[in-house]
Structures are given as C-alpha cells and as structure tokens.
Design a protein around this motif. Structure first.
Motif, PDB file in Angstrom:
ATOM      1  N   HIS A 170       0.803  -1.216   0.000  1.00 16.10           N
ATOM      2  CA  HIS A 170       0.000   0.000   0.000  1.00 16.10           C
ATOM      3  C   HIS A 170       0.840   1.272   0.000  1.00 16.10           C
ATOM      4  CE1 HIS A 170      -3.633  -2.300   0.162  1.00 16.10           C
ATOM      5  NE2 HIS A 170      -3.238  -2.940   1.247  1.00 16.10           N
TER       6      HIS A 170
ATOM      7  N   THR B 259       1.751   1.646  -3.741  1.00 14.40           N
ATOM      8  CA  THR B 259       0.641   2.125  -4.580  1.00 14.40           C
ATOM      9  C   THR B 259       0.516   3.639  -4.491  1.00 14.40           C
ATOM     10  OG1 THR B 259      -0.924   1.669  -2.779  1.00 14.40           O
ATOM     11  CG2 THR B 259      -0.676  -0.019  -4.464  1.00 14.40           C
TER      12      THR B 259
ATOM     13  N   TYR C 105      -5.012   1.396 -13.688  1.00 16.54           N
ATOM     14  CA  TYR C 105      -4.445   1.465 -12.341  1.00 16.54           C
ATOM     15  C   TYR C 105      -5.447   2.045 -11.348  1.00 16.54           C
ATOM     16  CZ  TYR C 105      -1.354   2.662  -8.499  1.00 16.54           C
ATOM     17  OH  TYR C 105      -0.797   2.774  -7.255  1.00 16.54           O
TER      18      TYR C 105
ATOM     19  N   GLY D 297      -8.422  -0.120  -8.575  1.00 18.07           N
ATOM     20  CA  GLY D 297      -7.964   0.094  -7.210  1.00 18.07           C
ATOM     21  C   GLY D 297      -8.994   0.807  -6.356  1.00 18.07           C
TER      22      GLY D 297
ATOM     23  N   LEU E  83      -2.752  -4.356  -9.209  1.00 21.70           N
ATOM     24  CA  LEU E  83      -1.341  -4.340  -8.834  1.00 21.70           C
ATOM     25  C   LEU E  83      -0.467  -5.013  -9.873  1.00 21.70           C
ATOM     26  CD1 LEU E  83      -1.608  -5.244  -5.026  1.00 21.70           C
ATOM     27  CD2 LEU E  83      -1.300  -2.983  -6.039  1.00 21.70           C
TER      28      LEU E  83
END
Length: 315
Positions: A109, A112, A252, A256, A282
């Motif tokens: 995380h 990201t 992306y 997410g 991911l």
C-alpha cells in the motif's frame, strides 16, 4: 488439557491464512500461470529499464530519473505479492506470519501511493517537455527531480505508518482466514474482534485524497498537453502517447478505487470479483508501465539496442 488444533490462533505471534481467490480454488494452475506470466514480464521489463538507464550515460534527463523510480517501485510492488500468491495457488502455502503479513501490507500500500505520485510526476514531465521545451531542464533540474522523488516516498510513508499502527493495534482473537490472495488491509481489518470502521474510514479518506489530488493534476497536465498538441501540425504522436498513458492510468486507478470503495461501503459485486480487481490493479500496471512509459520512448529503445549490440560485439 490438550488444545484444539483447529482453534484459531490468539497470540500476536501467530499467523494469518490467505484463501486466494474465493470460488476459484479449483483453478489454481490457471491462476498461477496468469500471475506468474505477469510477474516474469514485469521483472523482465522493469529490470531491462533499470539496466539500460544505469549503463547508458546519455540517459540522464529528468524523465529518465522518473522512469527509474517507477521501475524500482513496480518491482517492489509486484515482488511483495506475486511470489506468495504463487505459493498459495501452486503449493497450497496459505499461511503467512503475523509480522510478514503486515510487512507485505506496508510494502503493497505504500508503493501504490508512491506509484500514483510518480504517474503524476511523469504527467508533469511531459507537460513541461511539450509546453515549455526550452525551459525543460531549468524547471526540472536534478535537484527538483530528487525533491519530487523524496516527496513521493515521504507521502507513501506518511499514509501507511498511521494505517499500519492502527491495524497492528487491533486484537485478532477470532478467525484469521482472510478471503484474499495477499494481506490487503481492509480484508485483514475485518478479521479483528474490535470495530474496524476507523481503519476503513482512514483508508477511504486517505486513498480518496491521494488519488483525487493526483488525478486532478494529471488531468490538468494532459489537458494542457492536448491543447498544445492540437495547435501543431504533427500532433498525432502526442495524441497517441497521451492515449496510451491514459489507458494505463485507467487500468491502475479504476480497479484500485473500486476495490477500496466496494469493500468499505458494500456492493452486489461478488467477493471473487473484488479479490480479482485488487490483484489485477497491482499486477497489470507493473507489466504495462515499462512498455508504455519506457519502451515507447525512442531514446530508450535506441539505448537498449546500443547496450545489447555492443555486448555482442565485445563477445
């Protein structure tokens, strides 16, 4: 009195069990091949980008610094999840240690958030290169690039340190079977025997702020790029590049954010679809980023040929 071997663990040093992709347990080979292929492509693509950027001294523009950071973050992101996923799918290795789970969660995380910041940095880089080409290296000096890189890294850490602290402070005294293929923070929070809503609120608010802010600036950057490109006669290349970048951005951001909102607010979307969304957002961008952002750049393509052709000549 002997303890029940099937009883859930209750000590902080115990482990969690990752169930993989619910409802697709009968297709472990197919899932493993899918994610293993994506992983190998990601390793090859991002590794090649880092190798070429490291060996070719002519690639020292701000763009190349951002591409190197993106490749490194992609490698950390995909390596933090896919090997364990393959262990689940192929070796039935579903157990993950308490500490390992939270380390994996932190890496996933935080990267990201950092990836989102770098996608914004790349959009700004293209804006400056196309709209202010004569001032490109003045605006994006090496010092500025380093400061942007530190800011991106710092934001990811500032987001994840409080979240990790909140999650590790929760008591996990019940079932530790997470219906996921990695330690996704909301899936783990739901296993706690305390109220997980503060974790969910922090996650949704923080993610929405980061993504909303980045997407707003990315949209402005690409809007300015398109406006400048449309004024030029040879605008097709800029339009093609922007279109490819926007497709990767959608792959992306959309899965997410959908994954986070669905898990927090609830939806009719099946658990299987939720887990696959969280996995694919991911794995897919890390595979596509080196192709879309790096290999489509003429300088890098030529550098790849120079590196490998020179090696053949010397051998």
């Amino acid at each position: 009195m002997a303890s029940d071997p099937l009883a859930p663990p209750s000590s902080p040093s115990s482990s969690f069990t990752l169930l993989g992709v619910p409802s697709l347990e009968d297709f472990p080979t197919c899932l493993g091949i899918l994610f293993c292929s994506a992983y190998l492509i990601s390793l090859l693509g991002n590794g090649l980008v880092l190798l070429v950027l490291g060996l070719d001294t002519s690639l020292r523009l701000p763009l190349h610094g951002f591409l190197a950071m993106l490749a490194l973050i992609d490698l950390v992101m995909v390596t933090s999840i896919v090997p364990k996923m393959l262990g689940i799918f192929w070796l039935n290795s579903t157990e993950i240690g308490y500490t390992s789970c939270f380390v994996q969660m932190f890496l996933v995380h935080s990267t990201t958030s950092e990836e989102s910041g770098l996608l914004l940095a790349l959009a700004v880089d293209r804006y400056v290169a196309i709209c202010h080409p004569l001032r490109y290296q003045t605006i994006l000096s090496h010092q500025t690039v380093a400061q942007i890189g530190l800011a991106v890294l710092g934001r990811g850490l500032l987001f994840m340190v409080p979240l990790t602290g909140m999650l590790t402070s929760l008591p996990y005294c019940g079932s530790r079977r997470a219906p996921h293929s990695y330690c996704e923070h909301l899936a783990v929070a739901k296993l706690a025997c305390a109220d997980p809503r503060p974790v969910g609120l922090y996650s949704v608010a923080g993610s929405s702020l980061i993504v909303g802010m980045d997407l707003a600036f990315i949209s402005v950057s690409y809007g300015m790029i398109l406006r400048t490109a449309l004024r030029q006669k040879s605008c097709w290349k800029a339009l093609s590049t922007c279109g490819c970048h926007l497709c990767v951005l959608l792959l992306y951001y959309v899965p997410g954010m959908v994954s986070i909102y669905v898990q927090h607010f609830g939806s009719s979307l099946s658990l299987q679809a939720q887990v696959l969304l969280a996995d694919l957002y991911l794995a897919l961008p890390t595979m596509l980023n080196p192709i879309i952002y790096s290999m489509r750049t003429r300088q890098i393509r030529r550098a790849v040929l120079r590196v490998f052709c020179s090696r053949k000549v010397h051998t």
